[in-house]
Scaffold this motif. Structure first.
Motif, PDB file in Angstrom:
ATOM      1  N   ASP A 566      26.559  12.903 -42.432  1.00 24.70           N
ATOM      2  CA  ASP A 566      25.247  13.566 -42.426  1.00 24.70           C
ATOM      3  C   ASP A 566      24.758  13.795 -43.848  1.00 24.70           C
ATOM      4  N   ASP A 567      25.643  14.274 -44.721  1.00 27.52           N
ATOM      5  CA  ASP A 567      25.258  14.512 -46.112  1.00 27.52           C
ATOM      6  C   ASP A 567      24.956  13.202 -46.825  1.00 27.52           C
ATOM      7  N   ILE A 568      25.790  12.178 -46.547  1.00 28.22           N
ATOM      8  CA  ILE A 568      25.594  10.881 -47.196  1.00 28.22           C
ATOM      9  C   ILE A 568      24.268  10.260 -46.760  1.00 28.22           C
ATOM     10  N   ALA A 569      24.001  10.316 -45.451  1.00 29.29           N
ATOM     11  CA  ALA A 569      22.749   9.753 -44.934  1.00 29.29           C
ATOM     12  C   ALA A 569      21.549  10.498 -45.504  1.00 29.29           C
ATOM     13  N   SER A 570      21.678  11.802 -45.650  1.00 32.07           N
ATOM     14  CA  SER A 570      20.577  12.602 -46.199  1.00 32.07           C
ATOM     15  C   SER A 570      20.317  12.213 -47.654  1.00 32.07           C
ATOM     16  N   LYS A 571      21.386  12.001 -48.414  1.00 34.35           N
ATOM     17  CA  LYS A 571      21.219  11.620 -49.820  1.00 34.35           C
ATOM     18  C   LYS A 571      20.588  10.239 -49.935  1.00 34.35           C
ATOM     19  N   LEU A 572      21.031   9.309 -49.094  1.00 28.72           N
ATOM     20  CA  LEU A 572      20.449   7.962 -49.124  1.00 28.72           C
ATOM     21  C   LEU A 572      18.970   7.990 -48.735  1.00 28.72           C
ATOM     22  N   LYS A 573      18.618   8.847 -47.781  1.00 26.11           N
ATOM     23  CA  LYS A 573      17.208   8.953 -47.380  1.00 26.11           C
ATOM     24  C   LYS A 573      16.376   9.517 -48.527  1.00 26.11           C
ATOM     25  N   THR A 574      16.933  10.477 -49.256  1.00 27.03           N
ATOM     26  CA  THR A 574      16.226  11.023 -50.415  1.00 27.03           C
ATOM     27  C   THR A 574      15.934   9.915 -51.424  1.00 27.03           C
ATOM     28  N   ILE A 575      16.911   9.031 -51.603  1.00 26.59           N
ATOM     29  CA  ILE A 575      16.746   7.933 -52.566  1.00 26.59           C
ATOM     30  C   ILE A 575      15.706   6.927 -52.070  1.00 26.59           C
ATOM     31  N   THR A 576      15.785   6.561 -50.793  1.00 31.51           N
ATOM     32  CA  THR A 576      14.818   5.580 -50.261  1.00 31.51           C
ATOM     33  C   THR A 576      13.417   6.173 -50.173  1.00 31.51           C
ATOM     34  N   ASP A 577      13.315   7.495 -50.002  1.00 25.73           N
ATOM     35  CA  ASP A 577      11.990   8.129 -49.991  1.00 25.73           C
ATOM     36  C   ASP A 577      11.315   8.017 -51.351  1.00 25.73           C
ATOM     37  N   MET A 578      12.100   7.838 -52.415  1.00 31.09           N
ATOM     38  CA  MET A 578      11.525   7.608 -53.749  1.00 31.09           C
ATOM     39  C   MET A 578      10.998   6.179 -53.891  1.00 31.09           C
ATOM     40  N   GLY A 579      11.388   5.285 -52.951  1.00 33.57           N
ATOM     41  CA  GLY A 579      10.946   3.894 -52.990  1.00 33.57           C
ATOM     42  C   GLY A 579      12.051   2.897 -53.242  1.00 33.57           C
ATOM     43  N   TYR A 580      13.256   3.371 -53.631  1.00 35.96           N
ATOM     44  CA  TYR A 580      14.373   2.466 -53.889  1.00 35.96           C
ATOM     45  C   TYR A 580      14.876   1.851 -52.591  1.00 35.96           C
ATOM     46  N   ARG A 581      15.558   0.711 -52.725  1.00 33.97           N
ATOM     47  CA  ARG A 581      16.151   0.030 -51.580  1.00 33.97           C
ATOM     48  C   ARG A 581      17.672   0.148 -51.670  1.00 33.97           C
ATOM     49  N   ILE A 582      18.343   0.138 -50.509  1.00 30.46           N
ATOM     50  CA  ILE A 582      19.795   0.312 -50.443  1.00 30.46           C
ATOM     51  C   ILE A 582      20.432  -0.933 -49.841  1.00 30.46           C
ATOM     52  N   ALA A 583      21.478  -1.437 -50.512  1.00 34.40           N
ATOM     53  CA  ALA A 583      22.239  -2.587 -50.012  1.00 34.40           C
ATOM     54  C   ALA A 583      23.702  -2.182 -49.865  1.00 34.40           C
ATOM     55  N   ILE A 584      24.370  -2.735 -48.823  1.00 30.41           N
ATOM     56  CA  ILE A 584      25.816  -2.556 -48.667  1.00 30.41           C
ATOM     57  C   ILE A 584      26.505  -3.772 -49.261  1.00 30.41           C
ATOM     58  N   ASP A 585      27.306  -3.557 -50.308  1.00 26.48           N
ATOM     59  CA  ASP A 585      28.004  -4.652 -50.989  1.00 26.48           C
ATOM     60  C   ASP A 585      29.386  -4.856 -50.363  1.00 26.48           C
ATOM     61  N   ASP A 586      29.906  -6.070 -50.448  1.00 26.75           N
ATOM     62  CA  ASP A 586      31.245  -6.400 -49.938  1.00 26.75           C
ATOM     63  C   ASP A 586      31.403  -5.994 -48.478  1.00 26.75           C
ATOM     64  N   PHE A 587      30.371  -6.268 -47.673  1.00 31.56           N
ATOM     65  CA  PHE A 587      30.380  -5.818 -46.278  1.00 31.56           C
ATOM     66  C   PHE A 587      31.555  -6.444 -45.516  1.00 31.56           C
ATOM     67  N   GLY A 588      32.224  -5.577 -44.724  1.00 29.29           N
ATOM     68  CA  GLY A 588      33.311  -6.034 -43.875  1.00 29.29           C
ATOM     69  C   GLY A 588      34.688  -5.840 -44.465  1.00 29.29           C
ATOM     70  N   THR A 589      34.765  -5.350 -45.710  1.00 27.81           N
ATOM     71  CA  THR A 589      36.082  -5.202 -46.350  1.00 27.81           C
ATOM     72  C   THR A 589      36.470  -3.752 -46.591  1.00 27.81           C
ATOM     73  N   GLY A 590      35.579  -2.830 -46.291  1.00 25.94           N
ATOM     74  CA  GLY A 590      35.860  -1.432 -46.607  1.00 25.94           C
ATOM     75  C   GLY A 590      35.975  -0.566 -45.381  1.00 25.94           C
ATOM     76  N   TYR A 591      35.102   0.413 -45.285  1.00 23.89           N
ATOM     77  CA  TYR A 591      35.121   1.420 -44.224  1.00 23.89           C
ATOM     78  C   TYR A 591      34.636   0.781 -42.926  1.00 23.89           C
ATOM     79  N   SER A 592      35.565   0.317 -42.102  1.00 19.66           N
ATOM     80  CA  SER A 592      35.214  -0.484 -40.925  1.00 19.66           C
ATOM     81  C   SER A 592      34.755   0.394 -39.771  1.00 19.66           C
ATOM     82  N   ASN A 593      33.550   0.896 -39.886  1.00 20.90           N
ATOM     83  CA  ASN A 593      32.965   1.711 -38.826  1.00 20.90           C
ATOM     84  C   ASN A 593      31.475   1.416 -38.797  1.00 20.90           C
TER      85      ASN A 593
END
Length: 677
Positions: A566-593
């Motif tokens: 919840d905190d992480i999603a809220s922080k990412l939304k704050t960043i995207t609300d500024m206009g920035y874009r978010i990418a997931i790097d190395d997808f499939g090798t980390g937190y598998s959820n």
């Protein structure tokens, strides 16, 4: 004994009863009536005189014997005097004895000081009373009179003992605290060692002061004892004059304060300050050899993030308990801070045995920790350093154990490593390298190389990924694999990450000013993402006129998403609300959820190069990721494309974008032909 003349109906009625006692003993004192010295009998229980001769009446300024017997002697009597009289009564009951003391009486409020002899006297009803006889009037020297009163009323315990026998004298405070005079000097001490130390010092210097536990009438207490050898003024025999202060409350308070100062409040282990002092003390024992075990919990942050800090505290308590159950009676466990612990093991002969003990400790520390219905898997990594306190201080030994612990972490965690000089040399090299990196950050010697991303449909370069390089003054361009791990270990990654953003944002503004529609992606480390200053920095750039936030993509790894979603999603939304874009790097090798996919504002998913390198075998996994991207509307980028076959497969299966050596290696913009600044 304080008494004032008092007559009331209550006093007179009581006098009739007491007078009958006086008549009953009159025959026993028929000879006392004509004595020239005052003699009277005092009923300790009722605080009344029950018999007095004429000289006693005169001394007490009473008109008659009946007048004196009617007085309530408790009026105006101090508590110290009352206790002293009760002590006399107890001694009279126990044995036949006589006390001679200097007393100041107060007939009608006027002080009269005399040397008085006190003897026990049994009343007809069986109660013990006290016969009092004035032996002589005291001198009028004020100091003598006042010192006698002070000795009577002081709370300081003062006693005179035979060297090998009972007490010769106790002032009221000593008698009330220590008990009967039959107790010998040796019997005072709870610990016989204290008595022998006291006597040894008295034999040597004639006096000694110590804090020791003493047996008293109310139990065992701590006393500050001052003793001096002297002679009994009556017999001339050797004696011990003792002055005692009850310091139990102070001793307990100091012991508690010392305990709290030396202990970790969460686990009850010793703390770092205590360990430091202990090793300093051991430095004086040249033969002592020690082994220091330094360990921490593998991925302890995950425990706190997943199960909460209370669960993390319980894990630390359990680890402390496990360690204390295995160590020897002289070994100690120390909590250094956070999830870091140290164990000090003693070894007088050979380190082989102590290393076996260290192995047992390591095996016992790891294992599930149950908290209610929850089971938390706990593993530790450990570093071991042998040292001699006379040659190596604690901080140096701890650094060696820390170096060995670092080696355990690098080798995959959940293991122990014994320090070697080679490890020390490598650590020294890392320390020097860290200093160089710090200098490079100050000199801003880090630069970005850029690697293009192309759109597979159009074949055009649509984005650049900025990758940090170190422009070393002697070694030339140094790749990130050589300095990023050091930065992450030492915390320099925060400063480095900020410089990378500043350099990349400056380039993005140049493209904007030149009218070039170029996207830029920059990596954000997990530590940098957790830093609260990140959003402030991003916000300050976003407020600049014309800053192209919509063309800047911040790449995070899946490990960033571990914790409170919840905190992480809220922080990412704050960043995207500024206009920035978010990418997931190395997808499939980390937190598998995959549950986070629907909860965070993703604009891009980058397929890790480990999947691309295994094409076509990994095709089903990549097709699944491509399908996921279409479902959530995210751009899919394949990383690490190095061959034509990989390029063709990705093109056939409609991957959006690719990057890799097949297209271009990371390079300065001028070498890529794209430097418009």
């Amino acid at each position: 004994m304080h008494a004032k003349k008092a007559k009331s109906e209550g006093d007179i009625s009581n006098t009739d009863h007491l007078a009958s006692d006086a008549h009953a003993v009159l025959d026993l004192f028929s000879g006392a009536r004509n004595l020239s010295t005052p003699v009277w009998v005092y009923d300790v229980d009722n605080c009344r005189v029950v018999y007095a001769n004429a000289q006693a009446c005169k001394m007490w300024q009473a008109e008659s014997e009946e007048d004196l017997c009617s007085r309530d002697m408790s009026k105006g009597m101090s508590s110290t005097v009352a206790k002293r009289l009760k002590q006399y009564q107890a001694d009279f009951i126990e044995r036949q004895t006589t006390f001679r003391e200097m007393w100041t009486l107060y007939p009608n409020g006027e002080p009269v000081s005399s040397s008085v002899a006190f003897r026990g006297f049994r009343l007809p009803d069986g109660r013990m009373a006290m016969q009092c006889e004035v032996l002589e009037r005291a001198s009028d020297e004020p100091d003598n009179l006042r010192s006698a009163e002070a000795l009577l009323h002081t709370d300081v315990k003062i006693a005179l003992f035979e060297l090998d026998g009972p007490a010769l004298y106790m002032n009221p405070a000593a008698r009330n605290s220590i008990g009967g005079p039959s107790k010998s000097f040796q019997q005072l001490f709870v610990d016989s060692k204290d008595y022998h130390v006291m006597m040894f010092e008295l034999d040597g210097s004639g006096e000694h002061r110590m804090v020791a536990r003493v047996t008293t009438a109310s139990g065992k207490h701590w006393f500050d004892l001052s003793a001096k050898l002297c002679s009994d003024a009556v017999t001339g025999q050797p004696a011990v004059l003792l002055t005692a202060f009850d310091v139990s409350e102070l001793k307990i308070a100091r012991d508690k304060a010392r305990y709290l100062a030396d202990r970790d409040q969460l686990t009850g282990c010793y703390n770092r300050a205590f360990m430091h002092r202990l090793v300093e003390d051991l430095a004086n024992a040249s033969e002592v050899r020690c082994t220091l075990l330094y360990f921490d919990v593998d991925r302890f942050k995950n425990v706190n993030d997943t199960f909460g800090h209370e669960a993390g505290d319980n894990v630390l308590r359990e680890l402390a308990l496990r360690a204390q159950q295995v160590i020897g009676p002289e070994d100690i466990v120390v909590r250094l801070g956070g999830d870091e612990f140290a164990i000090l093991l003693y070894e007088d002969a050979d380190y082989v045995h102590v290393h076996q003990k260290a192995k047992v400790l390591f095996c016992n520390l790891s294992g599930p920790v149950r908290i209610g219905a929850t089971s938390i898997d706990v593993n530790v990594s450990m570093g071991i350093a042998d040292f001699t306190p006379a040659q190596t201080d604690f901080e140096s030994a701890l650094r060696q154990a820390d170096i060995a612990l670092y080696h355990s972490k690098r080798e995959g965690r959940n293991r122990y490593t014994i320090y070697t000089s080679e490890m020390g040399a490598a650590a020294l090299d890392r320390a020097r390298f860290k200093t160089e990196i710090e200098s490079a950050l100050k000199q801003r010697d880090f630069v970005l190389h850029y690697q293009p991303r192309i759109d597979l449909r159009s074949g055009n370069v649509v984005s650049m990924e900025g990758l940090v390089r170190w422009k070393h003054p002697e070694k030339g361009i140094v790749g990130p694999d050589n300095f990023i791990p050091i930065c992450e270990e030492t915390g320099l990654i925060d400063s480095l990450g900020q410089q990378v953003l500043e350099i990349g944002f400056e380039q993005a503004m140049k493209w904007q000013d030149a009218g070039e529609y170029m996207h830029l992606s920059l990596n954000i480390s997990p530590r940098q993402f957790a830093d609260e200053r990140l959003t402030d920095m991003l916000a300050s750039f976003a407020r600049k006129p014309g800053f192209p936030t919509d063309r800047i993509e911040l790449e995070i790894t899946e490990n960033v998403l571990i914790g409170d979603l919840d905190d992480i999603a809220s922080k990412l939304k704050t960043i995207t609300d500024m206009g920035y874009r978010i990418a997931i790097d190395d997808f499939g090798t980390g937190y598998s959820n995959l549950s986070y996919i629907s909860r965070i504002p993703l604009s891009c998913i980058k397929i890790d190069q480990s999947f691309v390198s295994q094409l076509p075998k990994s095709g089903p996994i990549i097709r699944l990721i491509l399908s996921l991207g279409k479902q959530i509307g995210a751009t899919i980028v394949a990383e690490g494309v190095e061959t034509q076959d990989q390029y063709d497969w990705l093109s056939r299966h409609h991957c959006d974008q690719i990057q890799g050596f097949f297209i271009a290696r990371p390079a300065p913009l001028d070498e890529l032909g794209g430097d418009t600044g």
